[in-house]
Scaffold this active site. Structure first.
Site, mmCIF file in Angstrom:
data_model
loop_
_atom_site.group_PDB
_atom_site.id
_atom_site.type_symbol
_atom_site.label_atom_id
_atom_site.label_comp_id
_atom_site.label_asym_id
_atom_site.label_seq_id
_atom_site.Cartn_x
_atom_site.Cartn_y
_atom_site.Cartn_z
ATOM 1 N N LYS A 136 -4.125 -6.871 15.885
ATOM 2 C CA LYS A 136 -3.312 -5.717 15.488
ATOM 3 C C LYS A 136 -2.990 -4.911 16.747
ATOM 4 O O LYS A 136 -3.883 -4.439 17.437
ATOM 5 C CB LYS A 136 -4.080 -4.843 14.485
ATOM 6 C CG LYS A 136 -3.421 -3.473 14.205
ATOM 7 C CD LYS A 136 -4.189 -2.634 13.169
ATOM 8 C CE LYS A 136 -3.609 -1.222 13.049
ATOM 9 N NZ LYS A 136 -4.321 -0.371 12.087
ATOM 10 N N ASP B 236 -0.423 5.026 15.972
ATOM 11 C CA ASP B 236 -0.360 5.091 14.513
ATOM 12 C C ASP B 236 -0.310 6.555 14.066
ATOM 13 O O ASP B 236 -1.332 7.231 14.011
ATOM 14 C CB ASP B 236 -1.600 4.378 13.929
ATOM 15 C CG ASP B 236 -1.618 4.409 12.400
ATOM 16 O OD1 ASP B 236 -0.597 4.791 11.801
ATOM 17 O OD2 ASP B 236 -2.666 4.031 11.828
ATOM 18 N N LYS C 214 -0.855 11.390 9.470
ATOM 19 C CA LYS C 214 -2.258 11.707 9.707
ATOM 20 C C LYS C 214 -2.400 13.185 10.063
ATOM 21 O O LYS C 214 -1.539 13.726 10.759
ATOM 22 C CB LYS C 214 -2.805 10.886 10.878
ATOM 23 C CG LYS C 214 -3.080 9.426 10.553
ATOM 24 C CD LYS C 214 -3.722 8.707 11.720
ATOM 25 C CE LYS C 214 -3.864 7.219 11.441
ATOM 26 N NZ LYS C 214 -4.877 6.908 10.434
ATOM 27 N N ASP D 198 0.244 4.698 5.958
ATOM 28 C CA ASP D 198 -0.831 4.681 6.955
ATOM 29 C C ASP D 198 -1.670 3.400 6.861
ATOM 30 O O ASP D 198 -2.486 3.124 7.729
ATOM 31 C CB ASP D 198 -1.718 5.924 6.771
ATOM 32 C CG ASP D 198 -2.555 6.216 8.010
ATOM 33 O OD1 ASP D 198 -2.307 5.592 9.057
ATOM 34 O OD2 ASP D 198 -3.462 7.066 7.908
ATOM 35 N N GLU E 246 -0.845 0.475 7.579
ATOM 36 C CA GLU E 246 0.235 -0.288 8.202
ATOM 37 C C GLU E 246 -0.265 -1.534 8.919
ATOM 38 O O GLU E 246 0.470 -2.509 9.046
ATOM 39 C CB GLU E 246 1.013 0.613 9.169
ATOM 40 C CG GLU E 246 0.427 0.735 10.592
ATOM 41 C CD GLU E 246 -0.976 1.331 10.641
ATOM 42 O OE1 GLU E 246 -1.354 2.045 9.692
ATOM 43 O OE2 GLU E 246 -1.710 1.060 11.604
ATOM 44 N N ARG F 254 -2.379 -3.819 8.059
ATOM 45 C CA ARG F 254 -2.392 -4.992 7.176
ATOM 46 C C ARG F 254 -0.989 -5.530 6.947
ATOM 47 O O ARG F 254 -0.807 -6.719 6.721
ATOM 48 C CB ARG F 254 -3.091 -4.632 5.852
ATOM 49 C CG ARG F 254 -2.389 -3.590 5.048
ATOM 50 C CD ARG F 254 -3.291 -2.955 3.984
ATOM 51 N NE ARG F 254 -4.349 -2.133 4.585
ATOM 52 C CZ ARG F 254 -5.313 -1.539 3.877
ATOM 53 N NH1 ARG F 254 -5.363 -1.682 2.560
ATOM 54 N NH2 ARG F 254 -6.228 -0.821 4.484
HETATM 55 N N1 BES Z 1 -5.578 2.771 12.343
HETATM 56 C C1 BES Z 1 -6.126 3.246 11.119
HETATM 57 C C2 BES Z 1 -7.630 2.990 10.995
HETATM 58 C C3 BES Z 1 -8.525 3.689 11.974
HETATM 59 C C4 BES Z 1 -9.232 4.797 11.589
HETATM 60 C C5 BES Z 1 -8.723 3.182 13.243
HETATM 61 C C6 BES Z 1 -10.082 5.415 12.484
HETATM 62 C C7 BES Z 1 -9.562 3.809 14.125
HETATM 63 C C8 BES Z 1 -10.245 4.913 13.756
HETATM 64 C C9 BES Z 1 -5.437 2.543 9.952
HETATM 65 O O1 BES Z 1 -4.135 2.160 10.145
HETATM 66 C C10 BES Z 1 -5.465 3.496 8.795
HETATM 67 O O2 BES Z 1 -4.890 4.536 8.929
HETATM 68 N N2 BES Z 1 -6.137 3.117 7.729
HETATM 69 C C11 BES Z 1 -6.234 3.915 6.569
HETATM 70 C C12 BES Z 1 -6.140 2.993 5.378
HETATM 71 C C13 BES Z 1 -5.995 3.714 4.077
HETATM 72 C C14 BES Z 1 -4.682 4.474 4.017
HETATM 73 C C15 BES Z 1 -6.080 2.701 2.949
HETATM 74 C C16 BES Z 1 -7.597 4.615 6.593
HETATM 75 O O3 BES Z 1 -8.572 4.023 7.041
HETATM 76 O O4 BES Z 1 -7.646 5.774 6.191
HETATM 77 ZN ZN ZN Z 2 -3.570 1.783 12.155
HETATM 78 ZN ZN ZN Z 3 -2.741 3.744 9.681
#
Ligand code: BES
Ligand code: ZN
Ligand code: ZN
Length: 501
Positions: A267, A272, A279, A349, A351, A353
């Site tokens: 990835k 992001d 966020k 968010d 994204e 996946r």
């Molecule tokens: N890049 C984030 C995950 C992340 C969180 C990486 C903290 C590093 C540190 C990912 O894209 C994300 O935002 N995931 C969401 C998924 C949710 C919306 C199902 C998350 O973990 O909140």
């Molecule tokens: Zn991400």
């Molecule tokens: Zn994300």
């Protein structure tokens, strides 16, 4: 910092490292510890015994004693605990701490290797120490004045000259591995205004040019449109930069019908923002590191290809940012993936996946025998396992087990999480084939994996490593910077491919 081997004469250096061990007699209340240092040269032992404060140094793990000698040289004595209990990770940590200490106090350093042997394995000790020193000395200095430290030379000294050639090889290999870990860190630490998808792709392709038997290709936006990569394109919709799928292939010199083919997938979100599901300011900063998966598998790939391993290895890096403008994908959108499945995007968010979905389908078309993906995919993985761990999920117990074994061999923390049918069920949408987030809370890391699983063809053994927890800020590991990229999992992935069998 130069690391050289000396297997000959008595050597000169401003600082000399020797190990002290301790012996424990009695139990509980009656336990007594005694220093084990009979192996030190007589002049060091004499000077040590004369120093009054030396009585408090028992050779326990974490203790150290800096002994200044009349000659002007000094001996840095490192407590390593009980000799029988010495592990590679203890050696890694103690040497990392020591090199940081020594780096500002000495121009050269001699490590008396014969003191630091793991069992009888001189080679492994040499490898582990070299790797630890280079990982510990990493400094991300592109945007500030670089540290100018006095330490310029480390001499690994052994009296066992018959090991000369094999130890030299270990030093060179460990340097290659640590350089790759540090390269991974450099990419992760670069801010988003310096590293966008287009620059990232170019930098990787340029970097791999020096490695033989590797072909590189960049799949851009046009080609993605042609191939119907609707999930990847949806994430990129609000971006000022083109999405990039970097496709690298290493072919060994001999290929037969039995040659195994491993695919490494990463990835590579250069930033992001969360997209329309923006966020909050408390968690948006730091998202420059959302391409750590791509940086990790790329670094591992580079080492594997440079070693000339007898396997075919491919690397697929999905690069874009997740940005917002009037064209950015809106929640409730329904897009079509490369494999024909439709996806309802309920959270922009989630994204990573989406990018991995199309990259995975593309990967499977190359018919690998095994797949590993690495991604900073979910905060849920951090909630489940803590910041000290990566999580591993997949569709094949044995393949997961193989990678877990490599993680143990490398002392990198990796823990398996289960994917079950209920999680798969939770990802079904009422207006498309899939939704990109679950309907109910819980099991977020595994649901992320369960989503990606839909894009793995022909049941190819696939393991997904969620590195959101420990890709950065591993302050408890002295061979990682306290802040910023850790480069963890690079070593585990290299070890896995090296031991493919
Ligand atoms: N890049 C984030 C995950 C992340 C969180 C990486 C903290 C590093 C540190 C990912 O894209 C994300 O935002 N995931 C969401 C998924 C949710 C919306 C199902 C998350 O973990 O909140
Ligand atoms: Zn991400
Ligand atoms: Zn994300």
């Amino acid at each position: 910092m130069q690391i050289i081997l000396n297997a000959e004469k008595k050597l000169k250096a401003e600082m000399h490292l020797f190990a002290a061990y301790c012996e424990v007699t009695g139990k509980d209340k009656n336990a007594k510890t005694k220093i084990v240092n009979a192996h030190w040269p007589a002049d060091i032992k004499n000077a040590f015994n004369k120093a009054k404060s030396s009585t408090y140094f028992e050779g326990k793990k974490g203790e150290h004693f800096h002994l200044h000698l009349p000659s002007g040289e000094s001996a840095y004595l490192i407590g390593m605990g009980e000799k029988e209990k010495l592990t590679a990770e203890t050696l890694r940590k103690e040497i990392a701490k020591t090199i940081r200490y020594a780096s500002s106090r000495s121009a050269d350093l001699a490590i008396h290797l014969d003191d630091f042997v793991l069992g009888k394995d001189l080679e492994k000790s040499t490898f582990v120490m070299t790797e630890a020193m280079m990982m510990a000395m990493y400094d991300f200095s592109k945007f500030k004045a670089a540290r100018t430290l006095p330490l310029k030379k480390v001499i690994i000294h052994t009296t066992k000259s018959e090991y000369k050639n094999s130890l030299q090889k270990e030093i060179e290999k460990a340097q290659m591995v640590a350089e790759a870990v540090n390269l991974c860190r450099d990419f992760v630490n670069l801010p988003p205004n310096e590293l966008n998808s287009e620059k990232f792709a170019k930098a990787v392709v340029k970097d791999i040019k020096s490695v033989k038997r590797v072909k590189a290709k960049i799949v851009g936006k046009r080609e993605m449109e042609k191939q119907g990569m609707g999930c990847f394109l949806a994430v990129n919709a609000g971006s000022a930069y083109e999405p990039q799928l970097v496709h690298l292939t290493y072919t060994p010199s001999k290929v037969t019908s039995k040659t195994k083919h491993v695919a490494l997938v990463g990835k590579g979100l250069t930033f992001d923002t969360g997209g329309y599901c923006l966020k909050p300011s408390t968690s948006i900063a730091g998202m420059k590191g959302d391409m750590a998966g791509a940086a990790t598998v790329y670094a591992a790939f580079k080492v594997i290809a440079s070693l000339g391993l007898p396997y075919k290895v491919s690397c697929f890096l999905g690069m874009t940012d997740n940005a917002i403008n009037s064209k950015a994908v809106m929640p409730d959108s329904i897009v079509k993936a490369r494999n024909g499945k439709t996806v309802e995007i309920l959270n922009t968010d989630a994204e990573g996946r989406l990018v991995l979905a199309d990259v995975m389908d593309y990967t499977c078309d190359q018919k690998p025998d095994f797949i590993i993906d690495a991604a900073t995919l979910t905060g849920a993985c951090v909630a489940a396992l803590g910041f000290e761990f990566s999580g591993i999920m997949g569709n094949n117990k044995n393949w997961n087990a193989k990678i877990l074994e490599s993680a143990r061999a490398q002392d990198e923390r990796l823990w398996e999480l289960p994917i079950v049918d209920e999680f798969r069920e939770d990802l079904k949408s009422n207006c498309a084939d899939l939704r990109n987030i679950g309907k109910n809370l819980g099991g977020g890391a595994q649901k992320g994996a369960a989503f990606i699983e839909n894009f793995v063809k022909n049941n190819i053994p696939w393991a997904h490593i969620d590195i959101a927890g420990n890709s950065e800020n591993q302050a408890h590991l002295p061979y990682c910077p306290a802040k910023g990229a850790s480069g963890l999992m690079v070593r585990t992935i290299i070890h896995t491919v090296e031991n493919l069998g």
